[in-house]
Design a protein around this motif. Structure first.
Motif, short mmCIF file in Angstrom:
data_model
loop_
_atom_site.label_atom_id
_atom_site.label_comp_id
_atom_site.label_asym_id
_atom_site.label_seq_id
_atom_site.Cartn_x
_atom_site.Cartn_y
_atom_site.Cartn_z
N ARG A 50 62.30 11.26 29.57
CA ARG A 50 61.99 12.01 28.35
C ARG A 50 60.52 12.39 28.30
O ARG A 50 60.16 13.54 28.00
CB ARG A 50 62.36 11.17 27.13
N PHE A 51 59.65 11.40 28.62
CA PHE A 51 58.21 11.69 28.58
C PHE A 51 57.82 12.71 29.66
O PHE A 51 57.00 13.60 29.43
CB PHE A 51 57.44 10.37 28.78
N LYS A 52 58.44 12.57 30.82
CA LYS A 52 58.14 13.48 31.92
C LYS A 52 58.56 14.91 31.58
O LYS A 52 57.85 15.88 31.89
CB LYS A 52 58.84 13.01 33.19
N ALA A 53 59.72 15.08 30.93
CA ALA A 53 60.21 16.41 30.55
C ALA A 53 59.26 17.07 29.55
O ALA A 53 58.96 18.27 29.65
CB ALA A 53 61.61 16.31 29.98
N ALA A 54 58.81 16.28 28.56
CA ALA A 54 57.87 16.83 27.57
C ALA A 54 56.56 17.23 28.25
O ALA A 54 55.97 18.28 27.94
CB ALA A 54 57.61 15.81 26.47
N SER A 55 56.09 16.42 29.22
CA SER A 55 54.85 16.73 29.94
C SER A 55 55.01 18.01 30.76
O SER A 55 54.11 18.85 30.80
CB SER A 55 54.48 15.58 30.87
N THR A 56 56.18 18.15 31.39
CA THR A 56 56.42 19.35 32.22
C THR A 56 56.36 20.61 31.38
O THR A 56 55.81 21.64 31.80
CB THR A 56 57.79 19.23 32.91
N ALA A 57 56.90 20.58 30.17
CA ALA A 57 56.89 21.75 29.29
C ALA A 57 55.46 22.16 28.94
O ALA A 57 55.10 23.35 28.97
CB ALA A 57 57.69 21.46 28.01
N VAL A 58 54.63 21.15 28.62
CA VAL A 58 53.23 21.45 28.28
C VAL A 58 52.48 21.97 29.51
O VAL A 58 51.71 22.94 29.43
CB VAL A 58 52.53 20.20 27.72
N ASN A 59 52.72 21.34 30.66
CA ASN A 59 52.03 21.75 31.88
C ASN A 59 52.41 23.17 32.29
O ASN A 59 51.57 23.94 32.78
CB ASN A 59 52.35 20.78 33.02
N LYS A 60 53.68 23.53 32.11
CA LYS A 60 54.11 24.89 32.46
C LYS A 60 53.42 25.93 31.58
O LYS A 60 52.98 26.98 32.05
CB LYS A 60 55.63 25.01 32.31
N ARG A 61 53.34 25.63 30.27
CA ARG A 61 52.64 26.56 29.36
C ARG A 61 51.16 26.68 29.76
O ARG A 61 50.58 27.77 29.73
CB ARG A 61 52.74 26.06 27.92
N HIS A 62 50.57 25.53 30.11
CA HIS A 62 49.16 25.54 30.53
C HIS A 62 48.96 26.37 31.79
O HIS A 62 48.05 27.21 31.88
CB HIS A 62 48.72 24.09 30.78
N GLN A 63 49.85 26.17 32.78
CA GLN A 63 49.75 26.92 34.03
C GLN A 63 49.98 28.41 33.79
O GLN A 63 49.28 29.27 34.33
CB GLN A 63 50.77 26.38 35.03
N GLN A 64 51.00 28.73 32.97
CA GLN A 64 51.31 30.13 32.66
C GLN A 64 50.12 30.80 31.95
O GLN A 64 49.81 31.97 32.20
CB GLN A 64 52.56 30.21 31.80
#
Length: 624
Positions: free
Chosen positions: A280-294
């Motif tokens: 769960r924590f990893k999925a939430a982190s991935t969403a934030v990281n993708k927005r940051h990268q985008q």
């Protein structure tokens, strides 16, 4: 004995089970913390040095100075990105102001080499505040480095204390609360030297695991820890999931790093929930990281587009800077184009960091080259204006000296020469030019009005002569329509009559001269055509009698005509060569050229007649 042995055996087995459970928990915690650590490391590598397009826009240098003063006087740590942005913005405005001042100076008539840059109070204030910020940042840096060293020593001390706990297995349970306090102290200590972080963390993990290996926790304490850790990690998951809705992508990313640090420093949860909470924590982190990268990908794309736009503008300015401007109007036109391009430049955002300064320097160099060439042009133009002004002043003085003369003929020629010379002199400043022209025109008009008043009777005679010449021209035109046998004689008489008539008004002289010669040329053309036709017909009629004279008579006649043909061609060539050396700038010269052109045309007509006779002989020979 048997029952006591069974009890001891059962207690030993339970103790081993507890130890095995603790070891599994420690190993699981280590694996989970290492996974979090790896995730944090990957995230921390994400570039964010390019985040500079979201800054506030400043319109004046005073606004920039106010902000830099506010930063310098604040107790907060100055942000490097904002300080650099303020520095770039200030000097862009500063350079634009200097260019505007130089332009205004040159347009006001100033000389480029005498222009002096006036000291700028805003720049001095800006530099002073930058020095304060630089000192503050240096002081903060030293404080942070000192704090990192102190924190490093504190964490080494914690490791040593935990290490000491691992040497007394029998005291492990009693030291548990002290161990938890040390862990809390470890979490509260933040900044340490980056080059020592990994080694320090490995040492810490090593002795924590060793302590857990020795720790004998009862089931109730362990379950309590699992429950508290689950509550903390669930809260961290919720906080990470909420960051996906944060509008500020950069802030969300930094907040996520703090959440990862907390997750990393929080103990394990029960085995059956361990994978679920981490996923769960990893999925939430991935969403934030993708927005940051985008966000940074879009930022880089915009910067590349801005670079392309600015490159096009540089090419336009460079082309204009090299253009050949031949007049002040051309320079004014190009200046407006440059200013329009500069205005467009200001609407375009930043280019990529490694190219932003280079593309601006290229643009500024092209603009500087244009305005330097413009200043040089107007410097030369100003010198020419001064020379032209002196020349026109001299002409005005000459005209004034002649305006009261009564020597009408000679002074008229001089006045006309002065007027022609006036036209050859270039531009002067409009205000002085209008004044000089008015004085010059008044002097010329004064003389010619006096001359016209004295020669009023002569003008009446010239007007009568004009009417007589027009009458002769009309008679010549009627001869063309009603040509008789004695056309040539009539033309000669009218020509003599025309030449006997005296002067006509000067303004009509060229026009009447042109009309007279146009009608003469037309008559001569008609006479030449009809005469040539009659001569060719007579030649054809006489050709038979020539042939009767002998077998070689036609060949002899053809040879004679060929010599005549070559002679005429040579004579035409001579006349045409002579025409190339004549100057038709005067009326007399123009008259001579017209006369020679008529002779050349007559020779060409004769040449064509001879050629036609040769063709007749050739046709006769082919019939034999």
């Amino acid at each position: 004995m048997d029952s006591q042995e069974n009890v001891l055996t059962q207690e030993n087995q339970e103790e081993k089970n507890v130890e095995a459970t603790v070891v599994n928990e420690v190993n699981a915690q280590s694996e989970e913390e290492n996974a979090v650590a790896e995730t944090v490391c990957v995230q921390e590598e994400t570039p964010e040095a390019d985040a500079k397009n979201e800054e506030k826009t400043y319109k004046t240098k005073k606004d920039v100075v106010e902000r830099i003063t506010e930063i310098a006087q604040s107790e907060d740590n100055p942000q490097k990105e904002e300080v650099e942005y303020l520095k770039t913005t200030f000097y862009k405005l500063h350079q634009a102001e200097r260019e505007a001042n130089l332009k205004a100076y040159l347009e006001a008539g100033g000389e480029a080499e005498k222009y002096q840059v006036v000291p700028d109070e805003d720049e001095e204030k800006f530099k002073a505040e930058l020095s304060i910020i630089k000192e503050k940042r240096a002081k903060i840096f030293l404080q942070q480095e000192s704090e990192k060293q102190e924190n490093y020593k504190k964490k080494l001390d914690i490791i040593e204390k935990i290490k000491a706990m691992t040497t007394s297995p029998e005291d492990a349970n009693n030291s548990y609360q002290d161990f938890k306090k040390l862990q809390q102290e470890w979490k509260e200590i933040k900044l340490i030297p980056a080059d020592k972080a990994n080694e320090l963390w490995r040492s810490y993990q090593l002795y924590v695991e060793q302590f857990y290996d020795l720790l004998k926790l009862n089931s109730e304490a362990r379950e309590y820890d699992f429950k508290k850790n689950l509550e903390i990690k669930t809260h961290l998951c919720e906080a990470a999931e909420k960051l996906a809705e944060e509008t500020d992508v950069i802030s969300a990313f930094h907040q996520l790093q703090k959440l990862h640090q907390e997750y990393r420093e929080t103990g394990p949860v029960s085995k059956e929930l361990r994978e679920e909470i981490w996923t769960r924590f990893k999925a939430a982190s991935t969403a934030v990281n993708k927005r940051h990268q985008q966000h940074f990908e879009e930022l880089r794309n915009r910067e590349e587009e801005n670079l392309n736009k600015k490159t096009v503008l540089c090419e336009k300015v460079e082309e204009i800077a090299k253009a050949d401007a031949k007049s002040a109007n051309d320079w004014e036109k190009f200046t407006k184009e440059i200013i329009a391009i500069q205005t467009e430049w200001k609407t375009i955002g930043f280019a990529p960091q490694k190219m932003n300064v280079k593309i601006f320097e290229r643009f500024r160099a092209a603009c500087d080259m244009f305005f330097t060439r413009k200043a040089e042009y107007f410097k030369v133009l100003k010198q020419q204006y001064a020379e032209n002004l002196e020349k026109k002043k001299a002409l005005v003085e000459k005209a004034k000296a002649l305006q009261d003369s009564t020597e009408w003929k000679s002074v008229s020629d001089k006045m006309i020469a002065l007027q022609k010379e006036w036209k050859t002199i270039g531009m002067v400043p409009r205000k002085m030019g209008d004044q000089l022209w008015s004085e010059f025109l008044d002097a010329c008009n004064h003389f010619f009005e006096a001359r016209n008043a004295a020669n009023a009777g002569t003008r009446n005679e010239e007007q009568a002569n004009l009417e007589k010449k027009r009458n002769v021209i009309e008679q010549l035109k009627q001869l063309i329509e009603n040509a008789g046998d004695n056309l040539q004689e009539q033309v000669r008489k009218l020509s003599d009559e025309y030449n006997a008539i005296g002067h006509v008004p000067f303004k009509d002289k060229d026009k009447i001269y042109k009309e007279y010669h146009e009608v003469l040329d037309k008559i001569y053309k008609e006479l030449n055509v009809s005469s040539a036709r009659r001569r060719l017909d007579n030649f054809k009629n006489n050709l038979k009698s020539v042939a009767d004279k002998g077998a070689n008579a036609l060949d002899n006649e053809r040879t004679r005509l060929m010599r005549r043909y070559e002679s005429l061609k040579q004579e035409i060539k001579t006349y045409e060569n002579n025409l190339g050396f004549l100057n038709a700038s005067s009326k007399k010269g123009n008259s001579l050229i017209d006369e020679m052109n008529r002779k050349v045309q007559k020779l060409k007509d004769d040449c064509e007649l001879v050629r036609q006779k040769i063709k007749v002989i050739d046709a006769k020979n082919e019939e034999k």
